[in-house]
Design a protein around this motif. Structure first.
Motif, PDB file in Angstrom:
ATOM      1  N   ASP A  89     -15.231 114.425  -9.955  1.00 49.87           N
ATOM      2  CA  ASP A  89     -15.152 115.864 -10.178  1.00 49.87           C
ATOM      3  C   ASP A  89     -14.712 116.180 -11.611  1.00 49.87           C
ATOM      4  N   LYS A  90     -14.105 115.222 -12.277  1.00 52.05           N
ATOM      5  CA  LYS A  90     -13.682 115.435 -13.663  1.00 52.05           C
ATOM      6  C   LYS A  90     -14.868 115.421 -14.621  1.00 52.05           C
TER       7      LYS A  90
ATOM      8  N   LYS B 200     -16.650 113.359  -4.095  1.00 53.42           N
ATOM      9  CA  LYS B 200     -16.555 113.311  -5.554  1.00 53.42           C
ATOM     10  C   LYS B 200     -15.101 113.309  -6.013  1.00 53.42           C
ATOM     11  N   LYS B 201     -14.254 114.091  -5.349  1.00 48.36           N
ATOM     12  CA  LYS B 201     -12.836 114.113  -5.717  1.00 48.36           C
ATOM     13  C   LYS B 201     -12.170 112.773  -5.431  1.00 48.36           C
TER      14      LYS B 201
ATOM     15  N   SER C  72     -18.288 117.317  -2.012  1.00 48.37           N
ATOM     16  CA  SER C  72     -17.256 117.646  -2.995  1.00 48.37           C
ATOM     17  C   SER C  72     -16.003 116.805  -2.772  1.00 48.37           C
ATOM     18  N   ASN C  73     -15.627 116.621  -1.502  1.00 48.44           N
ATOM     19  CA  ASN C  73     -14.473 115.771  -1.201  1.00 48.44           C
ATOM     20  C   ASN C  73     -14.715 114.333  -1.649  1.00 48.44           C
TER      21      ASN C  73
END
Length: 95
Positions: free
Chosen positions: A67-68, A61-62, A58-59
């Motif tokens: 993440d958008k 992807k951010k 997740s980090n």
């Protein structure tokens, strides 16, 4: 009385607009934590390690801005107020 399913359509997997096949190698450059490096190289060995690896993903992807592209959360567009519920009950009780 038998009930039938409301919908028989199948859920399809989300289509990705990005390539994440090499995300672990890319993320290694952004961490110096020994445990995280080991996790990225060898994979998880327990449930808690898999949660940690998911957090690292997740980090990543951010950091990349991916993440958008994720689907939007349900913000309650199908919810109604208790007042609306009461009105519908009164409508049905009149008949």
């Amino acid at each position: 009385m038998t009930t039938t399913p409301v919908s028989k359509e199948r859920l399809t997997p989300m289509k990705q607009g990005y390539d994440d096949s090499n995300w672990r190698e890319e993320y290694k450059a952004h961490t110096s934590n020994k445990m995280e490096l080991d996790l990225l190289e060898n994979g998880p060995k327990s449930l808690s390690q898999s949660w940690h690896l998911g957090a690292l993903y997740s980090n990543w992807k951010k950091m990349k801005g991916y993440d958008k592209l994720d689907p939007k959360e349900n913000e309650g567009q199908l919810q109604s107020s208790f007042g609306d519920f009461e009105k519908s009950i009164k409508r049905y009780n009149k008949t």
